[in-house]
Design an enzyme around this catalytic site. Structure first.
Site, mmCIF file in Angstrom:
data_model
loop_
_atom_site.group_PDB
_atom_site.id
_atom_site.type_symbol
_atom_site.label_atom_id
_atom_site.label_comp_id
_atom_site.label_asym_id
_atom_site.label_seq_id
_atom_site.Cartn_x
_atom_site.Cartn_y
_atom_site.Cartn_z
ATOM 1 N N THR A 267 0.831 -1.201 0.000
ATOM 2 C CA THR A 267 0.000 0.000 0.000
ATOM 3 C C THR A 267 0.866 1.252 0.000
ATOM 4 O O THR A 267 0.567 2.228 -0.703
ATOM 5 C CB THR A 267 -0.929 -0.007 1.224
ATOM 6 O OG1 THR A 267 -1.737 -1.188 1.188
ATOM 7 C CG2 THR A 267 -1.840 1.206 1.241
ATOM 8 N N VAL A 269 3.905 1.768 -1.221
ATOM 9 C CA VAL A 269 4.498 2.024 -2.538
ATOM 10 C C VAL A 269 3.436 2.548 -3.504
ATOM 11 O O VAL A 269 3.676 3.487 -4.265
ATOM 12 C CB VAL A 269 5.158 0.745 -3.090
ATOM 13 C CG1 VAL A 269 5.572 0.937 -4.553
ATOM 14 C CG2 VAL A 269 6.366 0.365 -2.256
ATOM 15 N N GLU A 293 -3.569 -3.456 -6.739
ATOM 16 C CA GLU A 293 -4.018 -4.361 -5.676
ATOM 17 C C GLU A 293 -2.900 -4.356 -4.652
ATOM 18 O O GLU A 293 -1.752 -4.643 -4.965
ATOM 19 C CB GLU A 293 -4.270 -5.769 -6.225
ATOM 20 C CG GLU A 293 -4.995 -6.680 -5.239
ATOM 21 C CD GLU A 293 -4.068 -7.623 -4.519
ATOM 22 O OE1 GLU A 293 -3.869 -7.432 -3.288
ATOM 23 O OE2 GLU A 293 -3.532 -8.530 -5.154
ATOM 24 N N CYS A 327 -1.678 -12.272 -0.370
ATOM 25 C CA CYS A 327 -2.350 -11.039 0.068
ATOM 26 C C CYS A 327 -3.718 -11.345 0.640
ATOM 27 O O CYS A 327 -4.296 -10.519 1.342
ATOM 28 C CB CYS A 327 -2.421 -10.032 -1.075
ATOM 29 S SG CYS A 327 -2.583 -10.735 -2.711
#
Length: 543
Positions: A267, A269, A293, A327
């Site tokens: 998130t 980056v 994502e 993830c």
């Protein structure tokens, strides 16, 4: 020239091979693994028609066997990013003008190559390079990537068929153009299929791509690139480069022909990318498409009616397959007090039954985490929990990087529902559980909804249908992929399109038609067969 409308029907999902003892696929995969370990790979970057070897080589080592070298990749620098962009833009016109059936058939051929002769090589490079078990590699680097390629061809053919209505004397049509410029694909280590899908979904739509995989996924990424080349992908359409993130961003996000980014990663980056793109809007030819994502802190919430065996199986698989490096992996669980003791007993027994070690031993359920940086981060969370009165270790907690980056699957009980490991993304084999009052289910759902900034995956385990309905409604925005009486992992292309919102990304649903719209720019064309020759309308007359 279009000589017909060609059919690309909805495909079936690629069957998952089981690699059982005595099976031909198990025998062949073991042969390939042995051969891959005997060879020392020299992995170039692919820029246009060139295989670029810089001489600045970085070793590729299995995370579970750090004493072995699989080969080396050639690291690039700023000039290679510029060359990749130039190569992409140089290929753009020819690629965008290629007929759809010829574009489509490149990717369909690639899917068939992976399904047949390259299946053990895609799985083998993923197993060795990313420390995945045979089954985890099969569902990722074989089945899912095949499904992405085949389903995306079908989805795009359906988009091309969508046309506006026309009134008498007029013909309307819609063109679905590629974006004006190049697309940047930035892909993670944990799924070879994501590494394949992010560049190819954009390329399939007629775009040209600069692709930067994670360094820890290069071993399987280069294999996929070689397959695309064999399938007939023209030079320059997808350019595979190995550079650091800041260098990549500096060049790509300041280029006037930057048209979009397809990203999977952290998130932080992604937020930085978005901020940089926003500041550079004055540089671009058009508004870039930003598709990402990102992180997750995925949950399993059990109701007092939950079957303990169903819950335990969902947690053992959902939290610990591929060492929790999905993830979508179950990272926090809310267990009602009435079944907590039974669940604890079975969960501990399950973890203690796991075998851990090399991917070459197919009986190992647990392998290594991806690298030393990840190992150290995960170990810090576990060590802190061992010394915190707000936490208790139910099982696991041992960490050893002597021969590989091995972390024993660990279950932490949090006394506080806002304990750090209930809130922060860990990305490893660590599950934190919180035991709640079995009569406070609805209040617990509010807790689930607000504990984490992420909203990727989650599941409800319950036999009471009212509880299922309540959880589905209350957690509507807490997960982009929601599961009922199942683990929160294992999305299948065409069945459960994947993606989340909030801090988990833009929810553009990889594995569905929605994602492909992001890589297209529509043009409406109206043709009038009998155009007016006078500006006057009838209403202007006085009588």
């Amino acid at each position: 020239m279009n000589l017909g409308y060609f059919s690309y029907p909805l495909p079936a999902n690629e069957p998952v091979l089981n690699y059982a003892p005595g099976s031909p696929e198990r025998k062949r995969l073991k042969e390939v693994l042995a051969n891959l370990k005997k060879e020392e790979l020299d992995a170039p970057m692919y820029i246009g028609s060139r295989e670029v070897r810089t001489g600045k080589k970085t070793a590729i080592k299995p995370p579970h066997e750090t004493g072995h070298t699989l080969g080396y990749f050639h690291s690039g620098e700023e000039k290679h990013v510029k060359e990749a962009i130039d190569a992409a833009l140089g290929a753009r016109e020819h690629w965008a003008n290629m007929s759809w059936e010829n574009r489509a058939n490149i990717f369909l051929k690639a899917a068939d190559l992976i399904a047949t002769k390259y299946r053990p090589y895609m799985n083998g490079t993923t197993m060795l390079g990313q420390s995945k078990s045979a089954y985890q590699a099969e569902i990722d680097s074989a089945c899912e990537i095949i499904d992405f390629l085949r389903f995306n061809v079908h989805f795009l053919s359906e988009i091309y068929r969508q046309q506006p209505i026309s009134s008498p004397g007029i013909h309307n049509r819609m063109e679905y153009r590629p974006l004006e410029g190049f697309v940047l694909a930035v892909t993670p280590f944990n799924f070879t299929a994501i590494g394949g899908n992010l560049p190819t979904s954009a390329a399939m739509c007629g775009n040209v791509v600069v692709w930067k995989p994670a360094n820890t996924q290069i071993y399987s990424a280069q294999m996929f690139m070689r397959i695309l080349k064999e399938a007939g992908l023209p030079d320059g359409v997808i350019n595979l480069i190995y550079v650091d993130g800041p260098t990549l961003g500096k060049v790509c996000f300041s280029h006037p022909d930057f048209a979009g980014v397809h990203f999977t990663g952290s998130t932080g980056v992604f937020n930085s990318m978005w901020e940089t793109i926003g500041k550079n809007m004055h540089l671009y030819r058009s508004y870039p498409r930003i598709v990402g994502e990102t992180g997750g802190k995925d949950f399993v919430v059990a109701h007092k009616s939950a079957d303990p065996d169903v819950l335990v199986a969902a947690l053992l698989r959902g939290a610990f397959e591929f060492q929790g490096q999905k993830c979508s992996a179950a990272s926090r669980a809310y267990i009602p007090s009435n079944i907590a003791e039974e669940v604890k007993k079975k969960l501990v027994a399950g973890v203690n039954s796991f075998k851990m070690g090399s991917v070459e031993n197919f009986t190992n359920f647990i392998n290594a985490v991806i690298d030393e940086k990840s190992f150290d981060k995960i170990k810090t969370y576990i060590d802190n929990a061992k010394n915190d009165k707000q936490a208790a270790i139910w099982v696991g907690g041992n960490c050893d990087k002597g021969q590989g980056y091995f972390i024993q699957p660990t279950v932490i009980e949090a006394k506080d529902p806002n304990y750090v490991t209930m809130c922060e993304e860990i990305f490893g084999p660590v599950l934190t559980v919180y035991i709640y009052d079995a009569e406070k289910f609805e209040q617990t759902l509010e807790l689930v909804n607000h504990t984490s900034p992420y909203a990727l995956t989650g599941s409800i385990i319950a036999q009471d249908r009212t509880a299922v309905e309540l959880a589905t409604a209350k957690l509507r925005h807490a997960a982009g992929n929601f599961y009922i009486n199942d683990k929160p992992t294992g999305a299948v292309v065409g069945q459960q399109p994947f993606g989340g919102a909030r801090a988990s990304g833009t929810n553009d649903k990889a594995g569905s038609i929605l994602n492909l719209y992001r890589w297209l720019s529509a043009r409406t064309i109206k043709e009038t067969f009998n155009p007016p020759v006078d500006y006057r309308y009838p209403f202007l007359s006085e009588a």
